[in-house]
Design a protein around this motif. Structure first.
Motif, short mmCIF file in Angstrom:
data_model
loop_
_atom_site.label_atom_id
_atom_site.label_comp_id
_atom_site.label_asym_id
_atom_site.label_seq_id
_atom_site.Cartn_x
_atom_site.Cartn_y
_atom_site.Cartn_z
N ALA A 206 0.72 -1.05 0.24
CA ALA A 206 -0.08 0.07 0.06
C ALA A 206 0.81 1.29 -0.09
N GLY A 207 2.21 1.11 0.50
CA GLY A 207 2.96 2.36 0.29
C GLY A 207 3.50 2.70 1.70
N LYS A 208 3.64 1.84 2.56
CA LYS A 208 3.93 2.07 4.05
C LYS A 208 5.40 2.80 4.16
N SER A 209 6.13 2.05 3.35
CA SER A 209 7.62 2.29 3.34
C SER A 209 7.90 3.50 2.78
N THR A 210 7.07 3.93 1.75
CA THR A 210 7.34 5.20 1.20
C THR A 210 6.85 6.29 1.93
N VAL A 211 5.81 5.91 2.83
CA VAL A 211 5.40 7.03 3.73
C VAL A 211 6.39 7.36 4.69
N LEU A 212 7.11 6.16 5.14
CA LEU A 212 8.31 6.27 6.11
C LEU A 212 9.32 7.09 5.71
N ASN A 213 9.72 6.81 4.43
CA ASN A 213 10.76 7.45 4.00
C ASN A 213 10.76 8.77 3.65
N ILE A 214 9.57 9.24 3.07
CA ILE A 214 9.30 10.77 2.91
C ILE A 214 9.08 11.75 4.14
#
Length: 415
Positions: A206-214
């Motif tokens: 769903a994009g959890k790691s992307t959210v953490l990264n940004i």
């Protein structure tokens, strides 16, 4: 392994699973691709319930045999958990290796595990799954060491000696207990230090790691594939106002997550139990969005996380028309974590949520106590601090956690 295994997928649509059957078959294909397999054929069947012996019935087994031969398939993956008996009957009839959805997911977890704890948990889940399936598995065990369904720390040492496996399970459980105790101490420390904790949860991919990264520039592995993150990762995030919080990324949930994995990853998911706010990341562009939301909400219930405030973050708005999007969960925010404005909207959504969770405070600080401003900025969500020339005082307003020093200061002012 350079050469991809040729895989035939098998699924049965029944009275119990018809609502999400199609979606789960698409998911099975994605899982196979993630496990480095090439799907050469999908055999689907409709029947009231699965056949007790072969899942698909005698006639279909013969059809499946022909499909396997024609496509020179190396492996057959069933979209259902197979009993040891079913697995043996089907494998004998087809003459190729047969695994089920659970083994496929365990295999991907084995590929993804990085930390000592992650590897131990996967090995435990694999061994607990294989233990009752060891009878008559000579043919299948002979292919251990290569191919989908055979990866992971447990596979090379696997023997038909059940006692060896039981002993191994005991040892792993003991080691995991020690790791969990260490993790608990770290968590306790964070709580004692009054750090506000945010947890990321959601369906896999769903994009959890992307959210953490940004938010934190954590540089975690972010990839458009299932189960990209396996080991929990906690990072510090300083909000624009200066408030320091921690964010923990967790393993993605999935439809019919094997119970072995829910058990094995308990300590991973326990990280989420201690948080003050959950960010439920949802892929807004997924055709099966609602079913994915339901899966996650059901697991939130099962893991006893439903008392924690949740902000739903509808991600991937760049893949849909935002003007036609209707959220199903509230409170929520619609963002594209890939865009700059998405990051701003996300931060704003989190900030509004914090203002509901935390307690408001208003403080008057004398000039001598000006040094406390830095601490307030770091430990609370400080919204304003104005210096009054006439009174030579600072007027500070913000939101803080119960029991924090900001609220204690306010109480002492009122006394």
């Amino acid at each position: 392994m350079d050469k991809k295994e040729k895989v035939v997928l098998v699924g049965v649509e029944t009275e119990n699973n018809y609502k999400y059957f199609e979606e789960s078959m698409i998911e099975l294909k994605s899982l196979t691709k993630t496990a480095m397999g090439e799907v050469v054929f999908s055999l689907v069947q409709k029947r009231p319930q699965i056949d007790r012996q072969t899942v698909i019935g005698k006639g279909k087994i013969e059809e499946l045999q022909t499909i396997v031969e024609n496509h020179e398939a190396d492996l057959v993956i069933f979209n259902h958990e197979l009993t040891p008996r079913q697995s043996q009957i089907i494998s004998d009839a087809l003459g190729v290796a047969v695994i089920d959805r659970v083994q496929l997911i365990l295999d991907i977890f084995a590929m993804r595990a990085r930390s000592k704890e992650g590897k131990l948990q996967v090995e435990l889940a694999q061994l607990e799954y294989l233990l009752p399936r060891l009878i008559g598995q000579g043919k299948t065990l002979s292919r251990l060491g290569g191919g989908i369904g055979t990866r992971g720390p447990g596979e090379t040492k696997l023997e038909t000696d059940r006692r060896y496996i039981r002993d191994k399970i005991t040892v792993i459980k003991r080691e995991l207990k020690e790791v969990a105790a260490h993790r608990h101490r770290t968590r306790q420390k964070r709580q004692d230090n009054q750090v506000f904790q945010i947890g990321l949860i959601g369906y896999t991919n769903a994009g959890k790691s992307t959210v953490l990264n940004i938010l934190t520039q954590a540089q975690t592995y972010e990839q458009d594939q299932l189960f990209a993150t396996l080991d929990p990762l906690t990072k510090k995030w300083r909000m624009p106002e200066g408030f320091e919080v921690t964010i923990t990324d967790t393993v993605g949930f999935i439809q019919d997550l094997p119970t072995q994995l829910v058990n094995a990853f308990h300590s991973t998911l326990e990280e989420s139990r201690e948080v003050d706010l959950l960010l439920h990341i949802v892929d807004a562009s997924s055709p099966s969005r609602q079913q994915q939301e339901e899966t996650v909400l059901r697991l939130i219930e099962e893991l006893d996380l439903s008392k924690i405030p949740i902000l739903t973050v509808y991600n991937k708005s760049d893949k849909i028309d935002p003007s036609h999007f209707v959220p199903t969960l509230f409170p929520s925010v619609l963002v594209s974590s890939k865009s700059l404005s998405g990051k701003e909207q996300l931060i704003q959504g989190i900030k509004l949520n914090l203002m509901e969770i935390l307690q408001p405070y208003t403080l008057t600080l004398t000039q001598e106590k000006g040094n406390l401003l830095h601490r307030l900025k770091k430990e609370t969500l400080m919204l304003s601090s104005e210096f009054n020339e006439e009174t030579q005082n600072y007027l500070v307003k913000g939101f803080a956690q119960a029991g924090s020093f900001a609220l204690r200061l306010m109480e002492s002012e009122l006394e």
